[in-house]
Scaffold this motif. Sequence first.
Motif, PDB file in Angstrom:
ATOM      1  N   VAL A   1      22.288  45.229 -58.371  1.00  0.00           N
ATOM      2  CA  VAL A   1      23.792  44.817 -57.544  1.00  0.00           C
ATOM      3  C   VAL A   1      24.747  45.190 -58.666  1.00  0.00           C
ATOM      4  O   VAL A   1      25.982  45.772 -58.312  1.00  0.00           O
ATOM      5  CB  VAL A   1      23.785  43.318 -57.287  1.00  0.00           C
ATOM      6  CG1 VAL A   1      25.017  43.122 -56.620  1.00  0.00           C
ATOM      7  CG2 VAL A   1      22.758  43.528 -55.858  1.00  0.00           C
ATOM      8  N   PHE A   2      24.685  44.847 -59.853  1.00  0.00           N
ATOM      9  CA  PHE A   2      25.400  45.064 -61.178  1.00  0.00           C
ATOM     10  C   PHE A   2      25.957  46.567 -61.203  1.00  0.00           C
ATOM     11  O   PHE A   2      26.889  47.008 -61.164  1.00  0.00           O
ATOM     12  CB  PHE A   2      25.033  44.662 -62.465  1.00  0.00           C
ATOM     13  CG  PHE A   2      25.908  44.753 -63.428  1.00  0.00           C
ATOM     14  CD1 PHE A   2      27.016  43.569 -63.474  1.00  0.00           C
ATOM     15  CD2 PHE A   2      26.101  45.606 -64.238  1.00  0.00           C
ATOM     16  CE1 PHE A   2      27.674  43.647 -64.797  1.00  0.00           C
ATOM     17  CE2 PHE A   2      27.016  45.748 -65.415  1.00  0.00           C
ATOM     18  CZ  PHE A   2      27.963  44.985 -65.666  1.00  0.00           C
ATOM     19  N   LEU A   3      24.682  47.353 -61.029  1.00  0.00           N
ATOM     20  CA  LEU A   3      25.036  48.724 -61.137  1.00  0.00           C
ATOM     21  C   LEU A   3      25.741  49.437 -59.977  1.00  0.00           C
ATOM     22  O   LEU A   3      26.674  50.288 -60.214  1.00  0.00           O
ATOM     23  CB  LEU A   3      23.626  49.547 -61.245  1.00  0.00           C
ATOM     24  CG  LEU A   3      22.797  49.219 -62.805  1.00  0.00           C
ATOM     25  CD1 LEU A   3      21.413  49.666 -62.553  1.00  0.00           C
ATOM     26  CD2 LEU A   3      23.778  49.881 -63.779  1.00  0.00           C
ATOM     27  N   SER A   4      25.622  48.934 -58.870  1.00  0.00           N
ATOM     28  CA  SER A   4      26.268  49.233 -57.690  1.00  0.00           C
ATOM     29  C   SER A   4      27.661  48.699 -57.754  1.00  0.00           C
ATOM     30  O   SER A   4      28.802  49.602 -57.191  1.00  0.00           O
ATOM     31  CB  SER A   4      25.505  48.584 -56.322  1.00  0.00           C
ATOM     32  OG  SER A   4      24.350  48.795 -55.997  1.00  0.00           O
ATOM     33  N   ALA A   5      27.782  47.634 -58.078  1.00  0.00           N
ATOM     34  CA  ALA A   5      29.156  46.953 -58.324  1.00  0.00           C
ATOM     35  C   ALA A   5      30.164  47.907 -59.388  1.00  0.00           C
ATOM     36  O   ALA A   5      31.255  48.496 -59.322  1.00  0.00           O
ATOM     37  CB  ALA A   5      29.260  45.750 -58.855  1.00  0.00           C
ATOM     38  N   VAL A   6      29.342  48.284 -60.536  1.00  0.00           N
ATOM     39  CA  VAL A   6      29.763  49.480 -61.432  1.00  0.00           C
ATOM     40  C   VAL A   6      30.255  50.724 -60.784  1.00  0.00           C
ATOM     41  O   VAL A   6      31.604  51.212 -61.087  1.00  0.00           O
ATOM     42  CB  VAL A   6      29.202  49.542 -62.623  1.00  0.00           C
ATOM     43  CG1 VAL A   6      29.695  50.815 -63.696  1.00  0.00           C
ATOM     44  CG2 VAL A   6      29.031  48.094 -63.545  1.00  0.00           C
ATOM     45  N   ARG A   7      29.595  51.170 -59.991  1.00  0.00           N
ATOM     46  CA  ARG A   7      29.725  52.315 -59.435  1.00  0.00           C
ATOM     47  C   ARG A   7      30.909  52.430 -58.621  1.00  0.00           C
ATOM     48  O   ARG A   7      31.835  53.437 -58.340  1.00  0.00           O
ATOM     49  CB  ARG A   7      28.393  52.849 -58.614  1.00  0.00           C
ATOM     50  CG  ARG A   7      28.506  54.167 -57.829  1.00  0.00           C
ATOM     51  CD  ARG A   7      27.052  54.591 -57.462  1.00  0.00           C
ATOM     52  NE  ARG A   7      26.401  53.595 -56.540  1.00  0.00           N
ATOM     53  CZ  ARG A   7      25.297  53.385 -56.286  1.00  0.00           C
ATOM     54  NH1 ARG A   7      24.099  54.339 -56.774  1.00  0.00           N
ATOM     55  NH2 ARG A   7      24.637  52.485 -55.553  1.00  0.00           N
ATOM     56  N   GLY A   8      31.160  51.220 -57.796  1.00  0.00           N
ATOM     57  CA  GLY A   8      32.182  51.273 -56.843  1.00  0.00           C
ATOM     58  C   GLY A   8      33.297  50.214 -56.859  1.00  0.00           C
ATOM     59  O   GLY A   8      34.227  50.171 -56.449  1.00  0.00           O
ATOM     60  N   ARG A   9      33.146  49.680 -58.444  1.00  0.00           N
ATOM     61  CA  ARG A   9      34.021  48.781 -58.754  1.00  0.00           C
ATOM     62  C   ARG A   9      34.548  47.785 -57.815  1.00  0.00           C
ATOM     63  O   ARG A   9      35.586  47.187 -57.398  1.00  0.00           O
ATOM     64  CB  ARG A   9      35.573  49.411 -59.361  1.00  0.00           C
ATOM     65  CG  ARG A   9      35.106  50.315 -60.360  1.00  0.00           C
ATOM     66  CD  ARG A   9      36.599  50.713 -61.114  1.00  0.00           C
ATOM     67  NE  ARG A   9      36.288  51.750 -62.280  1.00  0.00           N
ATOM     68  CZ  ARG A   9      37.441  51.999 -63.150  1.00  0.00           C
ATOM     69  NH1 ARG A   9      38.427  51.638 -63.073  1.00  0.00           N
ATOM     70  NH2 ARG A   9      36.867  52.865 -64.063  1.00  0.00           N
ATOM     71  N   ALA A  10      33.587  47.086 -57.132  1.00  0.00           N
ATOM     72  CA  ALA A  10      33.705  46.251 -55.801  1.00  0.00           C
ATOM     73  C   ALA A  10      33.322  44.837 -56.513  1.00  0.00           C
ATOM     74  O   ALA A  10      32.376  44.313 -57.045  1.00  0.00           O
ATOM     75  CB  ALA A  10      32.432  46.520 -55.123  1.00  0.00           C
ATOM     76  N   GLY A  11      34.418  44.060 -56.687  1.00  0.00           N
ATOM     77  CA  GLY A  11      34.276  42.574 -57.040  1.00  0.00           C
ATOM     78  C   GLY A  11      33.420  41.899 -56.319  1.00  0.00           C
ATOM     79  O   GLY A  11      32.874  40.949 -57.187  1.00  0.00           O
TER      80      GLY A  11
END
Length: 501
Positions: A141-151
Amino acid sequence: MSLFAAAAPAHNWRRFYFAALLLTLLFRGWLGAALPFTGDEAYFYWWGRIPAGGFYDHPPMVGWWLAGLIAVSEAEWWLRLPAILQPALLSFMLLAFLRDDPHATRWGVATLVLLAPASVLDVLITTDIPLVYFSVASALVFLSAVRGRAGWLFAVSGLLLGGAFLSKYFAVLLGFAYIAWALWRPAVWKWKALALVVLCALPAGLYNAWWNSQHCWANVMFNVFNRHGNAHLSWETPLLYAAMMVWLLTPMVVWGLLRTPGAWLRQAALPWLVAVPLSIFGLLSLVKTIGLHWVFSFVPLVFLLYGRSVSDLTLQRTIRFAAVIAAVHVAAVLAVASQPVERWSSLLGERKYAGVVQTVKADEVIAALGDDVNRYELMTDGYSPSVTVGYNHRRYWPVFGPASSHARHDDMLTDFRRLDGRDVLVLSKEAPVLTDYTPYFRDVQVDVLTVRGAKFWRIRGHGFDFAAYHAGVLEPARRYWYAIPGWLPQQGCFFEERYFR
């Protein structure tokens, strides 16, 4: 024709993945049902059987999971179900994460997770099982958040990290990796992301600190102070750690990562989530043996890093090699399972063989005690024997004597005051030193039981003297294992309140 060709179509990758999924699930299901409960598993079984807000040596997550499972059934395969299914579920998580990657990477990484040696063999339900689920989920989930910069995804990653922390303290290594990522080429958005992760993980840490403050700081005392008495600088333990990682990851994966560092260092965030925890374990290996299970949370992430770094052809060859290694491990397990338990008596030595019999044939050991199971308070002289025999007897067996720093959850469960004047039977795998027993009973009798060629000593103590036991065992235990530093604020301590106030 080979299943994989130089330019294998997507359906070949999928076909091989589903074949590996089916075969590994069948083998792991059989192994989970056939393998007797180990000492660690029996220890955690009692956490689920007598659930609480926390337990002596680790945070409480596995006990909570087992409490729910025990409410349905106590069969070994059922209690191990989260472990049996783990490689499959991890592969599903990676397939979902890699949905936009090339089909070779997507299905290849998922297949490697299924065929890794630990994925084939490990069906034990321990603290590491929830840790791996929560840690891998948090990382993906962290890697997905980094990819989309999703808070919001950073917040979810933090919640999952909190679940990992309530499973085992090794979760902090993943937290260190997040911090290292934020420090490398810092940016405002990175600091905001890290703040969200920390804020959402914090409630789990605060809960654990609150529970510890009311329970002798048991987790902290064990993990920080009491368990490291044998730590010393050694050249052997780093080599052992390196060999263990080669086995866990397979030689091809290790060689591929060492040979092409530029390919995986360019990936965003993921190298930090692998390199930081494994490097910390590498430093710790200079003074301490790194447990095989300690690194399980990071193995799927290594396969993800590898799959995104190598060519399709190299990934195909790696999967073939991993499949061969998996088949060798399965054959070895089947060969061992086909042998009678007596075969191990000459190979293991008297005490270790007795431990095998006590685990594999616990029902026969209990039956050999005869009417004594009803006439005496039943105990052993060690934590693993107590929980293992107790699991098979479905009756908790306390631990007599000082034992060790490990698994002292018995201190929470057993109140020796109530045993004053009672008759106690202690089962031991080695000849007892009578002076370890005679001060605490009116009289002591010893005889030998033989089960499947293994020797067990039966120590019968009549008229337990709690005052003598308090002075000879409980007071030293207080000095050794409950010497809580003054800077830790105490709100309560079960050991002090029960025996010293």
